[in-house]
Design an enzyme around this catalytic site. Structure first.
Site, PDB file in Angstrom:
ATOM      1  N   ASP A  36      58.686  30.487   7.830  1.00 26.89           N
ATOM      2  CA  ASP A  36      57.158  30.278   8.049  1.00 26.89           C
ATOM      3  C   ASP A  36      56.320  30.000   7.044  1.00 26.89           C
ATOM      4  O   ASP A  36      55.035  30.442   6.926  1.00 26.89           O
ATOM      5  CB  ASP A  36      56.877  31.690   8.750  1.00 26.89           C
ATOM      6  N   ASP A 287      20.565  -5.803  15.639  1.00 34.11           N
ATOM      7  CA  ASP A 287      22.033  -6.013  15.595  1.00 34.11           C
ATOM      8  C   ASP A 287      22.781  -4.729  16.312  1.00 34.11           C
ATOM      9  O   ASP A 287      23.818  -4.888  16.683  1.00 34.11           O
ATOM     10  CB  ASP A 287      22.367  -5.961  14.086  1.00 34.11           C
ATOM     11  N   GLY A 422      28.438  -7.037  17.892  1.00 31.45           N
ATOM     12  CA  GLY A 422      28.104  -7.903  18.967  1.00 31.45           C
ATOM     13  C   GLY A 422      28.294  -9.524  18.570  1.00 31.45           C
ATOM     14  O   GLY A 422      28.497 -10.208  19.733  1.00 31.45           O
ATOM     15  N   LEU A 423      28.144  -9.873  17.542  1.00 32.68           N
ATOM     16  CA  LEU A 423      28.582 -11.220  17.314  1.00 32.68           C
ATOM     17  C   LEU A 423      29.902 -11.421  17.797  1.00 32.68           C
ATOM     18  O   LEU A 423      30.229 -12.437  18.119  1.00 32.68           O
ATOM     19  CB  LEU A 423      28.338 -11.720  15.834  1.00 32.68           C
TER      20      LEU A 423
END
Length: 541
Positions: A36, A287, A422-423
């Site tokens: 442990d 954008d 996005g592009l």
């Protein structure tokens, strides 16, 4: 007790370790068997700490169980105090040692160490890590700050007119998700309001610092999972107001400023005027219009999950399709938040249930823990980590807060960059038939991970008239028991398949399933382009 290969939280003594390691002169003696003893791994490797955690183990073995393990524990406490000279000592037992019932608190008190001894009773088989951290900090505050508490009913003295208001920041711990940077950012924000920070605890605090928590004018709870219980006790004992608005996101940061201004009786205008968040304008810019409506699934600890859902919808224009937490103690808060987004809260600590939910909802972005990062990678979905449990890469060398206005900027970058720009999305649609942009090629933001649409799809079943004209060997091959048997259902015409490929890859699988469900319900023998658009209209209502 449930056995699993992954757990979102460790046992409660791991939470106690996080509090002890965050403090500067408090030592934790843990009655634990060999095996442990993994604190060094957690804090030196994962958090990259430059010093070993202040945790001493008894590390008894199986052969010791036939002897006096209580004496072994007392020896470990004495040796730790002589070696490390702490100002206070925490004592407790791990999961296995709890079964022995050696009473670490009583044994340590009997030693007459001359320093505060704070026993921790953390039921390892009923509770988990964050509860253990909260309980440990609460008992530490009571033990160290309690002696200076005024008698019940004593009115709190007014702040001197010539002194700036002071507050405590409660909740940050070791191994916390961006806690060290959040403290810096919130301290700067408070300074702009004319508010000084008296004590940050437990992160970086000494025992003496904890003892003087009651001197501040009010408390700011940055992480309710760890700090709220102690702050509630301080409010009862010292009459200190509590600000528990978590400043994650621009909107929440403004709410935080208003709450602090009310508690400290200061003007919020300077802090609001000094807003440095670029994320609101970035999210509204041309954008970023492709962000609108992106489907996001959120899962993590309650504080970060609820805050992330608000930022995702209100500040980035995402659509929250799933919200959940592994912390059952905060189930009510998460369910209340989920109702705001029209979704059902997922309250579970079973990672397989979380994976099933993500796969069924088809999100375009996952905001989660280290486990959700692995799940999203398998599914080919972008992911950003927002919450513990975390791994070494989530302790960056750079300044990277989650709170305040600068934290809002970090959130924007962290969440938006994994998405397809996005592009790039436009080019994938324009040049879909080009080999580089075909369905089999993963978008650049997912590196070598196959897109989710690359999952196995049902084969197109040829009409019976065509099969009858196929060469006998081919017919025999199709009928062979070794060949995969296509799922029962209407077949797709070639025109419908081509039309289906025009749908973005991240929702194409869901579109296919919904269309087939619609076709079966309508009794269609085959799926045509008209069927596809009828199904779209049906499910779009």
């Amino acid at each position: 007790m449930q056995l699993t290969v992954w757990t979102y939280e460790g046992p409660p003594h791991v939470g106690a370790m996080r509090v002890a390691t965050a403090l500067t002169d408090v030592h934790y003696v843990l009655h634990a068997p060999q095996g442990d003893t993994y604190a060094d791994l957690l804090f030196t490797m994962i958090e990259r700490r430059g010093a070993r955690p202040p945790v001493t183990y008894t590390t008894f073995q199986a052969r010791d169980l036939g002897g006096d393990t209580a004496e072994l524990f007392k020896t470990s406490v004495q040796e730790a105090c002589e070696r490390f000279r702490p100002a206070a000592v925490l004592v407790g037992a791990s999961c296995t040692a709890e079964l022995i019932q050696d009473d670490p608190g009583g044994l340590a008190r009997a030693l007459g160490l001359g320093i505060p001894v704070i026993p921790l009773e953390l039921p390892a088989y009923q509770r988990k890590e964050n509860w253990g951290a909260s309980e440990t900090f609460y008992h530490l505050v009571r033990a160290l700050a309690g002696p200076s508490a005024p008698p019940p009913g004593t009115p709190r003295p007014a702040r001197p007119a010539d002194r700036r208001p002071r507050c405590n920041l409660l909740g940050p711990t070791a191994l916390g998700f961006r806690h060290r940077d959040d403290v810096v950012e919130v301290t700067r924000l408070l300074a702009k309001m004319g508010v000084d920070v008296s004590v940050v605890a437990p992160l970086g605090a000494s025992a003496a610092d904890v003892a003087r928590l009651g001197e501040a004018d009010f408390n700011v709870v940055l992480y309710p999972e760890t700090g709220r219980q102690a702050a509630t006790w301080l409010a009862r004992s010292f009459g200190q107001p509590m600000v528990d608005v978590v400043p994650i996101g621009v909107g929440a940061t403004r709410d935080f400023i208003a709450a602090v201004a009310a508690a400290a009786s200061v003007d919020p205008a300077p802090a609001l005027a000094a807003e440095t968040a670029r994320s609101p304008w970035y999210a509204r810019s041309v954008d970023s219009t492709y962000l609108t409506g992106k489907r996001v699934f959120v899962f993590g600890d309650a504080t970060h999950a609820v805050a992330a859902a608000r930022v995702a919808r209100d500040e980035l224009g995402f659509t929250v399709v799933g919200l959940g937490t592994y912390q059952r103690e905060f189930a009510r808060e998460v369910r209340t938040a989920a109702a705001l987004y029209g979704v059902e809260a997922l309250i579970t600590d079973d990672y397989l249930e979380v994976e099933e939910s993500i796969a069924g909802l088809h999100p375009e972005l996952v905001l989660g823990t280290q486990m959700e990062r692995h799940i999203a990678k398998r599914l080919g979905v972008p992911c950003a980590v927002i919450s513990a449990p975390i791994h070494v890469q989530d302790f960056p060398a750079r300044y990277s807060p989650q709170m305040g206005f600068e934290g809002a900027n970090v959130l924007f970058d962290s969440w938006v960059h994994p998405l397809m720009m996005g592009l790039e999305e436009h080019l994938l649609g324009m040049f879909r038939d080009d080999p580089e942009f075909a369905d089999g090629a993963a978008p650049s933001h997912l590196a070598s991970v196959a897109p989710i649409a690359a999952a196995p799809v049902e084969p197109i079943l040829a009409p019976a008239s065509v099969v009858a004209e196929v060469a006998p060997v081919a017919v025999a091959h199709l009928a062979s028991p070794a060949a995969p048997v296509p799922a029962a259902g209407p077949d797709w015409t070639a025109e419908a398949e081509r039309e289906l490929r025009k749908i973005p890859f991240f929702v194409r699988g869901k579109a296919r399933r919904n269309t087939e469900i619609f076709a079966r319900d309508k009794g269609c023998a085959s799926i045509t382009v008209e069927t596809l658009y009828d199904a779209k209209a049906h499910f779009g209502r």
